[in-house]
Scaffold this motif. Sequence first.
Motif, PDB file in Angstrom:
ATOM      1  N   LEU A  19       0.619  -1.315  -0.018  1.00 33.51           N
ATOM      2  CA  LEU A  19       0.188  -0.405  -0.021  1.00 33.51           C
ATOM      3  C   LEU A  19       0.824   1.862   0.163  1.00 33.51           C
ATOM      4  CD1 LEU A  19      -2.837  -0.516   2.214  1.00 33.51           C
ATOM      5  CD2 LEU A  19      -2.763  -0.327   0.070  1.00 33.51           C
ATOM      6  N   ARG A  20       1.559   1.166   1.019  1.00 33.24           N
ATOM      7  CA  ARG A  20       2.393   2.757   0.593  1.00 33.24           C
ATOM      8  C   ARG A  20       3.585   3.219  -0.340  1.00 33.24           C
ATOM      9  NH1 ARG A  20       7.277   4.612   2.918  1.00 33.24           N
ATOM     10  NH2 ARG A  20       7.061   6.512   4.611  1.00 33.24           N
ATOM     11  N   THR A  21       4.427   1.719  -0.619  1.00 31.47           N
ATOM     12  CA  THR A  21       4.871   1.892  -1.983  1.00 31.47           C
ATOM     13  C   THR A  21       3.914   2.307  -3.543  1.00 31.47           C
ATOM     14  OG1 THR A  21       6.040  -0.235  -1.527  1.00 31.47           O
ATOM     15  CG2 THR A  21       6.411   0.926  -3.617  1.00 31.47           C
TER      16      THR A  21
ATOM     17  N   GLY B 147       4.349   4.615  -6.732  1.00 34.81           N
ATOM     18  CA  GLY B 147       3.338   4.121  -8.155  1.00 34.81           C
ATOM     19  C   GLY B 147       3.280   2.962  -8.368  1.00 34.81           C
ATOM     20  N   SER B 148       2.221   1.795  -9.096  1.00 39.26           N
ATOM     21  CA  SER B 148       1.765   0.812  -9.382  1.00 39.26           C
ATOM     22  C   SER B 148       2.858  -0.161  -9.317  1.00 39.26           C
ATOM     23  CB  SER B 148       0.819   0.737  -9.524  1.00 39.26           C
ATOM     24  OG  SER B 148       1.492   0.811 -11.242  1.00 39.26           O
ATOM     25  N   LYS B 149       4.223   0.243 -10.788  1.00 39.19           N
ATOM     26  CA  LYS B 149       4.729  -0.649 -11.038  1.00 39.19           C
ATOM     27  C   LYS B 149       6.326  -1.091  -9.877  1.00 39.19           C
ATOM     28  CE  LYS B 149       9.001  -0.925 -14.241  1.00 39.19           C
ATOM     29  NZ  LYS B 149       9.569  -0.086 -15.181  1.00 39.19           N
ATOM     30  N   ARG B 150       6.196  -0.346  -8.904  1.00 39.56           N
ATOM     31  CA  ARG B 150       7.652  -0.765  -7.405  1.00 39.56           C
ATOM     32  C   ARG B 150       6.877  -1.530  -6.912  1.00 39.56           C
ATOM     33  NH1 ARG B 150      11.485   4.259  -6.651  1.00 39.56           N
ATOM     34  NH2 ARG B 150      12.632   4.478  -9.023  1.00 39.56           N
ATOM     35  N   ALA B 151       5.551  -1.089  -7.011  1.00 40.68           N
ATOM     36  CA  ALA B 151       4.762  -2.185  -5.206  1.00 40.68           C
ATOM     37  C   ALA B 151       4.429  -3.537  -5.609  1.00 40.68           C
ATOM     38  CB  ALA B 151       3.289  -1.004  -5.386  1.00 40.68           C
ATOM     39  N   ALA B 152       3.800  -3.420  -7.334  1.00 39.73           N
ATOM     40  CA  ALA B 152       3.487  -5.115  -7.770  1.00 39.73           C
ATOM     41  C   ALA B 152       5.564  -5.509  -7.981  1.00 39.73           C
ATOM     42  CB  ALA B 152       3.926  -4.655  -9.450  1.00 39.73           C
ATOM     43  N   LEU B 153       6.628  -4.971  -7.752  1.00 41.41           N
ATOM     44  CA  LEU B 153       7.836  -5.204  -7.666  1.00 41.41           C
ATOM     45  C   LEU B 153       7.890  -6.167  -6.102  1.00 41.41           C
ATOM     46  CD1 LEU B 153      10.203  -3.560  -9.820  1.00 41.41           C
ATOM     47  CD2 LEU B 153       9.663  -5.587 -10.070  1.00 41.41           C
ATOM     48  N   ALA B 154       7.739  -4.747  -5.374  1.00 40.85           N
ATOM     49  CA  ALA B 154       7.361  -5.319  -3.824  1.00 40.85           C
ATOM     50  C   ALA B 154       6.535  -6.712  -4.039  1.00 40.85           C
ATOM     51  CB  ALA B 154       7.394  -4.347  -3.331  1.00 40.85           C
ATOM     52  N   GLY B 155       5.502  -6.547  -3.974  1.00 35.86           N
ATOM     53  CA  GLY B 155       4.370  -8.086  -3.738  1.00 35.86           C
ATOM     54  C   GLY B 155       4.944  -8.985  -4.821  1.00 35.86           C
TER      55      GLY B 155
ATOM     56  N   LEU C 215      14.338  -1.839  -8.352  1.00 33.33           N
ATOM     57  CA  LEU C 215      14.660  -3.806  -7.986  1.00 33.33           C
ATOM     58  C   LEU C 215      14.908  -4.087  -6.765  1.00 33.33           C
ATOM     59  CD1 LEU C 215      16.685  -5.296 -10.756  1.00 33.33           C
ATOM     60  CD2 LEU C 215      14.374  -5.314 -10.103  1.00 33.33           C
ATOM     61  N   ALA C 216      15.159  -2.878  -5.906  1.00 31.80           N
ATOM     62  CA  ALA C 216      15.269  -2.864  -5.062  1.00 31.80           C
ATOM     63  C   ALA C 216      14.417  -2.999  -4.107  1.00 31.80           C
ATOM     64  CB  ALA C 216      16.040  -1.112  -4.540  1.00 31.80           C
ATOM     65  N   TRP C 217      12.677  -2.407  -4.473  1.00 30.93           N
ATOM     66  CA  TRP C 217      11.627  -3.226  -4.030  1.00 30.93           C
ATOM     67  C   TRP C 217      11.217  -4.202  -3.839  1.00 30.93           C
ATOM     68  CZ3 TRP C 217       9.242   0.494  -1.369  1.00 30.93           C
ATOM     69  CH2 TRP C 217       9.417   2.096  -1.272  1.00 30.93           C
ATOM     70  N   MET C 218      12.213  -5.515  -4.791  1.00 24.81           N
ATOM     71  CA  MET C 218      11.525  -6.468  -4.999  1.00 24.81           C
ATOM     72  C   MET C 218      12.094  -7.398  -3.840  1.00 24.81           C
ATOM     73  SD  MET C 218      11.992  -9.284  -8.204  1.00 24.81           S
ATOM     74  CE  MET C 218      11.533 -11.197  -7.569  1.00 24.81           C
ATOM     75  N   ARG C 219      13.490  -6.366  -3.576  1.00 25.77           N
ATOM     76  CA  ARG C 219      14.420  -7.154  -2.272  1.00 25.77           C
ATOM     77  C   ARG C 219      14.261  -6.717  -1.335  1.00 25.77           C
ATOM     78  NH1 ARG C 219      18.579  -5.126  -5.825  1.00 25.77           N
ATOM     79  NH2 ARG C 219      18.911  -2.954  -4.999  1.00 25.77           N
ATOM     80  N   ARG C 220      13.474  -5.730  -1.215  1.00 28.09           N
ATOM     81  CA  ARG C 220      12.832  -5.559   0.283  1.00 28.09           C
ATOM     82  C   ARG C 220      11.934  -6.455   0.215  1.00 28.09           C
ATOM     83  NH1 ARG C 220      11.713  -1.466   3.954  1.00 28.09           N
ATOM     84  NH2 ARG C 220      10.503  -2.207   6.332  1.00 28.09           N
ATOM     85  N   GLY C 221      10.730  -6.861  -0.432  1.00 33.69           N
ATOM     86  CA  GLY C 221       9.428  -7.882  -0.611  1.00 33.69           C
ATOM     87  C   GLY C 221      10.246  -8.881   0.189  1.00 33.69           C
TER      88      GLY C 221
ATOM     89  N   ALA D 154      -2.474  -7.425  -6.369  1.00 38.23           N
ATOM     90  CA  ALA D 154      -2.968  -6.502  -7.745  1.00 38.23           C
ATOM     91  C   ALA D 154      -4.003  -5.912  -6.736  1.00 38.23           C
ATOM     92  CB  ALA D 154      -3.184  -7.675  -8.234  1.00 38.23           C
ATOM     93  N   THR D 155      -4.909  -6.563  -5.938  1.00 38.35           N
ATOM     94  CA  THR D 155      -5.969  -5.475  -5.619  1.00 38.35           C
ATOM     95  C   THR D 155      -5.656  -4.159  -4.704  1.00 38.35           C
ATOM     96  OG1 THR D 155      -7.355  -7.816  -5.440  1.00 38.35           O
ATOM     97  CG2 THR D 155      -8.180  -5.817  -4.557  1.00 38.35           C
ATOM     98  N   LEU D 156      -5.196  -4.231  -4.465  1.00 42.25           N
ATOM     99  CA  LEU D 156      -4.270  -3.565  -2.936  1.00 42.25           C
ATOM    100  C   LEU D 156      -4.091  -1.857  -4.268  1.00 42.25           C
ATOM    101  CD1 LEU D 156      -2.143  -5.079  -0.688  1.00 42.25           C
ATOM    102  CD2 LEU D 156      -4.704  -4.165  -0.512  1.00 42.25           C
ATOM    103  N   ILE D 157      -3.436  -2.035  -5.535  1.00 43.41           N
ATOM    104  CA  ILE D 157      -2.637  -1.814  -5.780  1.00 43.41           C
ATOM    105  C   ILE D 157      -3.724  -1.371  -6.802  1.00 43.41           C
ATOM    106  CG2 ILE D 157      -1.192  -1.239  -8.180  1.00 43.41           C
ATOM    107  CD1 ILE D 157       0.082  -3.694  -7.308  1.00 43.41           C
ATOM    108  N   ALA D 158      -4.332  -1.685  -7.497  1.00 43.49           N
ATOM    109  CA  ALA D 158      -5.241  -1.440  -8.038  1.00 43.49           C
ATOM    110  C   ALA D 158      -6.505   0.280  -6.982  1.00 43.49           C
ATOM    111  CB  ALA D 158      -6.585  -2.276  -9.017  1.00 43.49           C
TER     112      ALA D 158
END
Length: 208
Positions: free
Chosen positions: A29-31, A36-44, A112-118, A166-170
């Motif tokens: 949610l915070r990402t 933005g949604s792209k980095r949030a998707a990578l975190a997820g 990619l830092a968001w993906m690593r964080r997730g 995906a629901t959270l991002i949308a």
Amino acid sequence: MTVAAALLAFSVAAGLLTITPGLDTALVLRTTAAEGSKRAALAGLGIVTGCLAWGAAVALGLGALLAASTLAFTILKWIGAAYLVWLGLNLILKPRQRFDLDAAAAPAGDGLAWMRRGLLTNLLNPKVGVFYVSFLPQFLPHGVPAAPFIFLLAALHAVMGLAWFATLIAATRPIAGALKQAAVVRWLDRLTGGVFLAFGLRLALERR
């Protein structure tokens, strides 16, 4: 319990677990809101990859252990039951009053830092492994090979996670707004606690 019944029961329990707010939900949610949604998707995606890694580790370890030892099965059963009952009672008796989105601090760096964080959010959290050890085996039907079926359950949980993220991002704004309401957070915690308590008692009474 048949395979179909096990999958249905797991889907209900894991689905409720997935939508109960926690650090993973906060991170996505915070990402979305800040980056933005792209980095949030990578975190997820990173979060789900971490879950799959834990699921594989638990499946391989438990598969060998449960196949080899009735005593190990019994010990694990009682430890898992006690853990789930403890989690359930805590959520019922001490539900949270708020869900803090600021709990997920933003890392610096590229997408990619968001993906690593997730990923690290899950891999470095032993509670995920403990929970999988306690939760997944009770959905194992009699006579079914443990390791592949337990990993299948972990994979189903991962798919649910992807759908939820995906629901959270949308729908970040309305969902984030709802999760700021104390009544919603208390209701989700108590409902999830009731499910954990029921499954813990069921696990304690189950015979191999």
